[in-house]
Design a protein around this motif. Structure first.
Motif, PDB file in Angstrom:
ATOM      1  N   THR A  37      42.029  43.183  24.314  1.00 31.17           N
ATOM      2  CA  THR A  37      40.990  42.267  23.840  1.00 31.17           C
ATOM      3  C   THR A  37      40.066  42.972  22.855  1.00 31.17           C
ATOM      4  O   THR A  37      39.760  42.440  21.780  1.00 31.17           O
ATOM      5  N   ASP A  41      40.020  42.098  18.691  1.00 33.21           N
ATOM      6  CA  ASP A  41      38.862  41.300  18.304  1.00 33.21           C
ATOM      7  C   ASP A  41      37.756  42.180  17.712  1.00 33.21           C
ATOM      8  O   ASP A  41      36.574  41.957  17.956  1.00 33.21           O
ATOM      9  N   LYS A  42      38.158  43.148  16.904  1.00 31.78           N
ATOM     10  CA  LYS A  42      37.213  44.122  16.363  1.00 31.78           C
ATOM     11  C   LYS A  42      36.109  43.488  15.523  1.00 31.78           C
ATOM     12  O   LYS A  42      34.946  43.870  15.645  1.00 31.78           O
ATOM     13  N   GLU A  43      36.459  42.559  14.663  1.00 34.64           N
ATOM     14  CA  GLU A  43      35.457  41.978  13.765  1.00 34.64           C
ATOM     15  C   GLU A  43      34.359  41.247  14.532  1.00 34.64           C
ATOM     16  O   GLU A  43      33.179  41.395  14.238  1.00 34.64           O
ATOM     17  N   ARG A  44      34.741  40.447  15.506  1.00 37.09           N
ATOM     18  CA  ARG A  44      33.749  39.732  16.297  1.00 37.09           C
ATOM     19  C   ARG A  44      32.882  40.717  17.081  1.00 37.09           C
ATOM     20  O   ARG A  44      31.664  40.585  17.124  1.00 37.09           O
ATOM     21  N   ILE A  45      33.515  41.711  17.666  1.00 27.51           N
ATOM     22  CA  ILE A  45      32.771  42.707  18.445  1.00 27.51           C
ATOM     23  C   ILE A  45      31.780  43.448  17.556  1.00 27.51           C
ATOM     24  O   ILE A  45      30.618  43.642  17.933  1.00 27.51           O
ATOM     25  N   LYS A  46      32.225  43.842  16.357  1.00 22.17           N
ATOM     26  CA  LYS A  46      31.322  44.528  15.419  1.00 22.17           C
ATOM     27  C   LYS A  46      30.130  43.659  15.055  1.00 22.17           C
ATOM     28  O   LYS A  46      28.997  44.135  14.987  1.00 22.17           O
ATOM     29  N   SER A  47      30.376  42.386  14.823  1.00 22.43           N
ATOM     30  CA  SER A  47      29.283  41.494  14.403  1.00 22.43           C
ATOM     31  C   SER A  47      28.277  41.240  15.523  1.00 22.43           C
ATOM     32  O   SER A  47      27.111  40.973  15.262  1.00 22.43           O
ATOM     33  N   GLU A  48      28.719  41.346  16.781  1.00 21.45           N
ATOM     34  CA  GLU A  48      27.834  41.095  17.917  1.00 21.45           C
ATOM     35  C   GLU A  48      27.311  42.384  18.561  1.00 21.45           C
ATOM     36  O   GLU A  48      26.562  42.314  19.519  1.00 21.45           O
ATOM     37  N   TRP A  49      27.718  43.526  18.049  1.00 22.03           N
ATOM     38  CA  TRP A  49      27.389  44.811  18.665  1.00 22.03           C
ATOM     39  C   TRP A  49      25.888  45.072  18.628  1.00 22.03           C
ATOM     40  O   TRP A  49      25.249  44.945  17.599  1.00 22.03           O
TER      41      TRP A  49
END
Length: 124
Positions: A37, A41-49
């Motif tokens: 997961t 889902d790196k992009e979403r995780i980066k944006s919400e980090w």
């Protein structure tokens, strides 16, 4: 045996594995899903980090390390207390693994009711 506060992560993981081995395959399955997961889902995780202590790229590296260990030692992680503890709970890799472990019990994925209090006692 040493007092609990004197044990390091590897020693705690050995204790958890040896006491509740029947829960380990389910946890490893969850940990594998978690790594996939995170890595898918790196992009979403980066944006919400929002963690100031850990960079998201470092988090992705940790997920990759855990995934490599799980691919290299699929049967040994379940069967061997030492492989489980030494490979997943040593060094920086432990950050990701302990996160996965605490999430596993927080989401009530465990089947053994003793597993959650054991994780809380040892790792929180």
């Amino acid at each position: 045996m040493q007092p609990l506060k004197m044990l390091n992560n590897v020693q705690k993981a050995r204790l958890l594995h040896s006491l509740l081995i029947q829960e380990i395959p389910e946890f490893l399955g969850y940990l594998n899903e978690l790594t996939e997961t995170v890595l898918n889902d790196k992009e979403r995780i980066k944006s919400e980090w929002n963690d100031q202590m850990i960079n998201p790229d470092f988090w992705f590296e940790l997920a990759e390390q855990v995934q490599k260990v799980m691919a290299k030692y699929p049967k040994q992680l379940y069967k061997s207390t030492n492989v489980f503890a030494d490979q997943l709970f040593d060094g920086y890799t432990a950050i990701f693994t302990i996160h996965g472990l605490t999430q596993y019990v927080a989401l009530s994925k465990n089947t053994d009711p003793k597993f959650k209090p054991a994780v809380e006692l040892l790792f929180t």
